[in-house]
Design a protein around this motif. Structure first.
Motif, short mmCIF file in Angstrom:
data_model
loop_
_atom_site.label_atom_id
_atom_site.label_comp_id
_atom_site.label_asym_id
_atom_site.label_seq_id
_atom_site.Cartn_x
_atom_site.Cartn_y
_atom_site.Cartn_z
N VAL A 25 -5.85 -2.54 14.92
CA VAL A 25 -5.39 -0.88 14.59
C VAL A 25 -5.11 -0.04 15.51
O VAL A 25 -4.38 0.34 15.62
CB VAL A 25 -7.05 -0.35 13.84
N GLN A 26 -6.13 -0.37 16.54
CA GLN A 26 -5.61 0.25 17.67
C GLN A 26 -4.64 0.12 17.96
O GLN A 26 -3.84 1.29 18.73
CB GLN A 26 -7.08 -0.29 19.52
N ALA B 66 0.83 -1.04 0.31
CA ALA B 66 0.09 -0.13 0.12
C ALA B 66 1.08 1.62 -0.21
O ALA B 66 0.12 2.40 0.08
CB ALA B 66 -0.58 -0.16 1.31
N ASN B 67 2.50 1.05 0.05
CA ASN B 67 3.01 1.79 -0.33
C ASN B 67 3.27 3.32 0.97
O ASN B 67 3.08 4.59 1.04
CB ASN B 67 2.44 3.36 -1.14
N MET B 68 2.41 2.35 2.24
CA MET B 68 2.86 2.69 4.01
C MET B 68 4.28 3.10 4.24
O MET B 68 4.45 2.13 5.13
CB MET B 68 1.98 3.09 4.29
N ALA C 57 -7.33 0.96 8.55
CA ALA C 57 -8.58 -0.69 8.56
C ALA C 57 -9.57 -0.26 6.98
O ALA C 57 -9.96 -1.41 5.86
CB ALA C 57 -9.95 0.51 9.31
N GLY C 58 -8.31 0.80 5.77
CA GLY C 58 -8.68 0.39 4.32
C GLY C 58 -7.62 -0.88 4.17
O GLY C 58 -8.45 -1.54 3.10
N SER D 23 -2.92 5.79 9.60
CA SER D 23 -3.46 6.29 10.32
C SER D 23 -4.83 5.09 10.74
O SER D 23 -4.91 3.97 9.95
CB SER D 23 -4.45 7.45 9.29
N GLU D 24 -5.85 5.51 11.19
CA GLU D 24 -7.17 4.26 11.76
C GLU D 24 -7.65 4.03 10.43
O GLU D 24 -7.96 3.01 10.02
CB GLU D 24 -8.02 5.18 12.66
#
Lengths: 273, 273
Positions: free
Chosen positions: A258-259, A235-237, A249-250, A244-245
């Motif tokens: 996620v938390q 996802a290129n992060m 989530a996406g 981010s949340e």
């Protein structure tokens, strides 16, 4: 008291080295000294470096998960490659954050042959030809052959530009995530080839910039596993600041996970003292 | 009829390729054609290259042990390195036989840094800086980075000579035991860098010189094993022409074994047609 290094050599136990290590992870000076004192009492003569580092890590973790995550920034960079993040993209981002405009994997026609330039960076009307060398083992040196070939590549591109075959480049740059041998440093300063390694040059090294600009690759996170890092790479992060949340989530990650991840991210990105 | 290559691709069965292979092993033209005819009858559609080569080898062996020994000259060069023979010594010897005076592993002070030159060769008042690249797998290409760094090394030495720091070199030379990528050939001809590989340039390649000058490394011998080759390497006997009854006996090898080896050596060194 002595510490046994990875190669078997002994080195004097260094109180202030531990203080510096803690400070690099974001621990304030007085607390860093307190930790170093505790570690000095816990260590024993001949303790292997690795064990010593594990003790430091335990102390950092006890105080703040963010300290512990940032602690192994060098290892995090090493883990980028095998995780599917291209090192040249990481370097391009590093230069972008320093105010350069960047492009990766650009084909440039030299005088004799075409060349693929890992990163083309521009700032203040100067164009840099950046060659990136990634090593996945710490302590591996970049040797003179690499410096020589980067210089010859730059020359062929410079001559290509003089002949009107390509745009002009002003500065050749060799960047690696480990160290340079002494003759690379000597050759580079003699020829006007810029070099940047994990901790070279002092004050402007990769680790200096990461710490100064608070850039942390996602591979510092201790709450995510290899599979998750693979998801983020796809996802290129690449950086903690990319997370981010919503974005996590996406990717179809459960709310609970996620938390946990975002809790650690906040710890990592918390202001360093 | 088709032959299946190592990478799975099909190639038309080539009668004259087999004739050439036989001739390179020293078989006269008419006999080579006879062998190729026999092999054409023995082969089948889709035969793997390796099996085809084994059939050729059996035919050569039947006729003359010397043919068979010379057959795998390329593999013999590959086996030099792991046997303890330094490739640069082999190349130095090759150039010596071509009439150059040679030295190996010479430290030369360049403008910026000192360089170790694998082979310094001189002939007709020209001095060559030879860089040797040994690969122990066939089919591995030498890529552009090597050519670029050899050129930059030559430049640094040339500039060092201009500054009075070292002797003058006239020609940079890159020699390898396998192949060069296309851009290496292009770059080399553009810059004036000489290159020599296993079968490049045509007529002046390593294999051409070996066959023309009848130089056979001891690793062509089928009657000696790895341990024996190690003995020869320690005694600095690199070529079949270096061997004699006296020298082998001097290494403590039994009379019977010495006879076997020297029989094969005579077969190998017998005049080629």
């Amino acid at each position: 008291m002595y510490v046994t290094k990875a190669d078997g050599r002994l080195e004097k136990f260094d109180f202030y080295k531990i203080v510096r290590t803690c400070k690099r992870s974001g621990v304030p000076q007085n607390e860093a000294e307190r930790i170093a004192g505790e570690i000095e009492r816990q260590a024993y003569d001949g303790i292997p470096t690795r064990d010593l580092l594990n003790i430091i890590l335990t102390h950092l973790e006890k105080r703040n998960a963010g300290y512990a995550s940032r602690y192994d920034l060098k290892g995090a960079i090493m883990r980028l490659g095998p995780s599917g993040f291209a090192f040249e993209k990481f370097i391009a981002e590093l230069f972008r954050i320093m105010g350069y405009s960047t492009q990766t994997n650009v084909i440039v026609q030299g005088r004799c042959v075409p060349h693929e330039v890992d990163v083309v960076a521009e700032k203040d009307c100067k164009r840099y030809m950046i060659e990136c060398k990634y090593r996945n083992l710490p302590g591996v040196y970049i040797g003179i052959q690499k410096a020589l070939y980067v210089w010859a590549r730059f020359e062929d591109i410079r001559d290509g530009s003089d002949a009107g075959k390509c745009i002009k480049f002003d500065v050749p740059y060799l960047v690696c995530n480990t160290k340079f041998s002494d003759d690379v440093i000597q050759y580079a300063s003699c020829r006007g080839l810029k070099v940047m390694g994990w901790s070279y040059p002092e004050g402007a090294s990769i680790s200096d910039i990461l710490n100064e600009k608070k850039i942390y690759p996602v591979t510092v996170l201790r709450s995510i596993d290899t599979r998750m890092i693979g998801l983020l790479a796809d996802a290129n992060m690449m950086f903690c600041s990319d997370l981010s949340e919503e974005k996590l989530a996406g990717l179809g990650i459960s709310k609970k996970r996620v938390q946990d991840i975002m809790d650690e991210v906040r710890g990592v990105l918390k202001d360093m003292v």
